[in-house]
Design an enzyme around this catalytic site. Structure first.
Site, PDB file in Angstrom:
ATOM      1  N   ASP A   1       1.224   3.529  -2.992  1.00  0.00           N
ATOM      2  CA  ASP A   1       0.912   3.032  -1.712  1.00  0.00           C
ATOM      3  C   ASP A   1      -0.092   4.486  -1.296  1.00  0.00           C
ATOM      4  O   ASP A   1      -0.831   3.876  -2.371  1.00  0.00           O
ATOM      5  CB  ASP A   1       2.393   2.901  -1.180  1.00  0.00           C
ATOM      6  CG  ASP A   1       2.118   2.018   0.232  1.00  0.00           C
ATOM      7  OD1 ASP A   1       2.502   1.306   0.925  1.00  0.00           O
ATOM      8  OD2 ASP A   1       1.828   2.891   1.129  1.00  0.00           O
TER       9      ASP A   1
ATOM     10  N   HIS B   1       6.692  -2.650  -5.682  1.00  0.00           N
ATOM     11  CA  HIS B   1       5.814  -2.154  -5.157  1.00  0.00           C
ATOM     12  C   HIS B   1       6.832  -0.135  -4.987  1.00  0.00           C
ATOM     13  O   HIS B   1       5.760   0.899  -4.578  1.00  0.00           O
ATOM     14  CB  HIS B   1       6.166  -1.977  -4.008  1.00  0.00           C
ATOM     15  CG  HIS B   1       4.826  -1.320  -3.680  1.00  0.00           C
ATOM     16  ND1 HIS B   1       3.418  -0.828  -2.987  1.00  0.00           N
ATOM     17  CD2 HIS B   1       5.327  -0.455  -1.486  1.00  0.00           C
ATOM     18  CE1 HIS B   1       3.345  -0.579  -2.180  1.00  0.00           C
ATOM     19  NE2 HIS B   1       3.753  -0.132  -1.389  1.00  0.00           N
TER      20      HIS B   1
ATOM     21  N   TYR C   1      -2.701   3.897   8.527  1.00  0.00           N
ATOM     22  CA  TYR C   1      -3.738   3.069   8.718  1.00  0.00           C
ATOM     23  C   TYR C   1      -4.843   2.669   9.798  1.00  0.00           C
ATOM     24  O   TYR C   1      -5.890   2.570   9.347  1.00  0.00           O
ATOM     25  CB  TYR C   1      -2.476   1.405   9.157  1.00  0.00           C
ATOM     26  CG  TYR C   1      -1.873   1.628   7.561  1.00  0.00           C
ATOM     27  CD1 TYR C   1      -1.682   0.541   6.660  1.00  0.00           C
ATOM     28  CD2 TYR C   1      -0.706   2.304   7.845  1.00  0.00           C
ATOM     29  CE1 TYR C   1      -0.696   0.200   6.271  1.00  0.00           C
ATOM     30  CE2 TYR C   1      -0.020   2.239   6.830  1.00  0.00           C
ATOM     31  CZ  TYR C   1       0.369   0.814   6.027  1.00  0.00           C
ATOM     32  OH  TYR C   1       0.976   0.154   5.342  1.00  0.00           O
TER      33      TYR C   1
END
Length: 386
Positions: free
Chosen positions: A179, A364, A306
């Site tokens: 990630d 993931h 982000y």
């Protein structure tokens, strides 16, 4: 900023747990979804069941005791207090290894793997595969400090991690990431190649190569379709976190049910679970992770990464130029991971791919979902570069 390395233990006040239970009890629930699946998000019945268990049965103190068995520390780097786990191997020739997770992960993601990585002989492995394991917590996550000014991008985090490894006395080390950890680890390989033995990624950051579009493999064609589906149906969380993390943060920091739904929905979407999330990640493990966002109130600060770096990573997927990485690279591709790149796409960026394996199971959160496979993948790559 104190740059000494200080021991750290998790010690949550009982008042914080009482507050959590009270908030859960006073939740104002919405009506149920108008469909019979997860297409509108986490179903009401499932979330009420999980949060009822959270309020009445989940035992944070057991988790706290378990996590405190891991040696934890804090140190100041670039004006920020950084929390990290540091497990030194009993084997003198162990290779230092820094592990970096992303959102919505935590130290819990690596908990099952740290022991086998650091002391393989205790778990039936070979001492030649041993690592000194360093697992830092991203800025704004867990028990690291929250940045108070903009600028904590994945590149700045990479620089902080290289300073951490130097401060621990490690002149040559490996790095592994998933990630956001993929981006941080890739940046470490670019910015500290003189000290990095190699990087291992799950998966590599590899944009589809337009030059291959007239000659796609079946896997590449499936990957492009999955990317398009993800853009249309799975990217709402990233759009909000990349544009208005503060607005979102009020809900995530104030409402435990809201935070739980925000995180569990991604775990269900991103794991290799065939629709049954708790068949691969237990309810307690899910709540352990939620607690590491709830207790330190990091809903806004974690999302802010982000805002800092999502556009940079998106540019890596759209730019006609490729910012290459020259250090030895290993890639483990778990089948439910998105995006699922092909080797020829990856080799445009990573110019020295020495290990590539596509696995049969896992998603993931590979270290959490398939810890034994994850450990063997890390060992297999680093055998090539020790």
């Amino acid at each position: 900023m104190d740059e000494s390395i200080r021991p750290f233990r998790i010690d949550v006040p009982e008042a914080d747990l009482d507050d959590l239970r009270q908030r859960l009890a006073l939740t104002r629930w919405p009506e149920r979804e108008t469909v019979d699946d997860w297409s509108q998000g986490v179903p009401l019945s499932y979330l009420r069941d999980v949060c009822g268990y959270w309020a009445r049965s989940y035992d944070w103190r057991a988790t706290e005791r378990r996590l405190n068995r891991l040696p934890q520390f804090r140190t100041g780097i670039d004006g920020l207090g950084v929390h990290f786990v540091h497990v030194r191997s009993p084997h003198p020739d162990a290779l230092p290894l820094i592990l970096t997770n992303g959102w919505p992960g935590s130290m819990v993601e690596y908990e099952k793997t740290i022991g086998p990585l650091a002391d393989p002989t205790r778990y039936g492995g070979d001492a030649a595969d041993a690592f000194h394991v360093v697992c830092p917590t991203l800025p704004g996550y867990g028990f690291s400090d929250k940045p108070t000014r903009p600028g904590w991008t994945v590149h700045r985090i990479a620089d902080a991690w290289t300073r951490l490894m130097s401060r621990l006395g490690y002149r040559r080390y490996g790095a592994q990431g998933s990630d956001w950890g993929d981006s941080v680890t890739t940046s470490i390989g670019q910015r500290d190649p003189g000290h990095v033995a190699g990087i291992h990624l799950t998966p590599p950051i590899a944009a589809p190569d337009p030059a291959t579009f007239d000659d796609l493999t079946d896997t590449e064609r499936d990957s492009l379709a999955a990317l398009e589906h993800s853009r249309e149906w799975e990217s709402g969380y990233s759009a909000e976190q990349a544009t208005k993390p503060q607005t979102l943060g009020y809900a995530l920091v104030d409402s435990p049910v809201g935070l739980c739904a925000w995180i569990l929905e991604k775990y269900r979407s991103w794991t290799d679970c065939d629709g049954d999330l708790e068949s691969v990640v237990s309810r307690d493990e899910l709540l352990d992770t939620v607690m590491l966002y709830w207790l330190p109130a990091t809903g806004a600060s974690a999302a802010r990464l982000y805002w800092e770096s999502f556009r940079q990573v998106a540019e890596w997927f759209t730019s006609s130029t490729v910012d290459t990485v020259g250090v030895p690279t290993g890639c483990s591709i778990f089948p439910k991971e998105l995006p699922r790149p092909s080797r020829r796409w990856a080799e445009r960026r990573y110019t020295d791919v020495r290990y590539w394996r596509e696995l049969d199971r896992g998603g993931h959160f590979a270290a959490l979902e398939q810890p034994e496979a994850y450990v063997e993948e890390v060992r297999a790559f680093f055998r090539l570069v020790r």
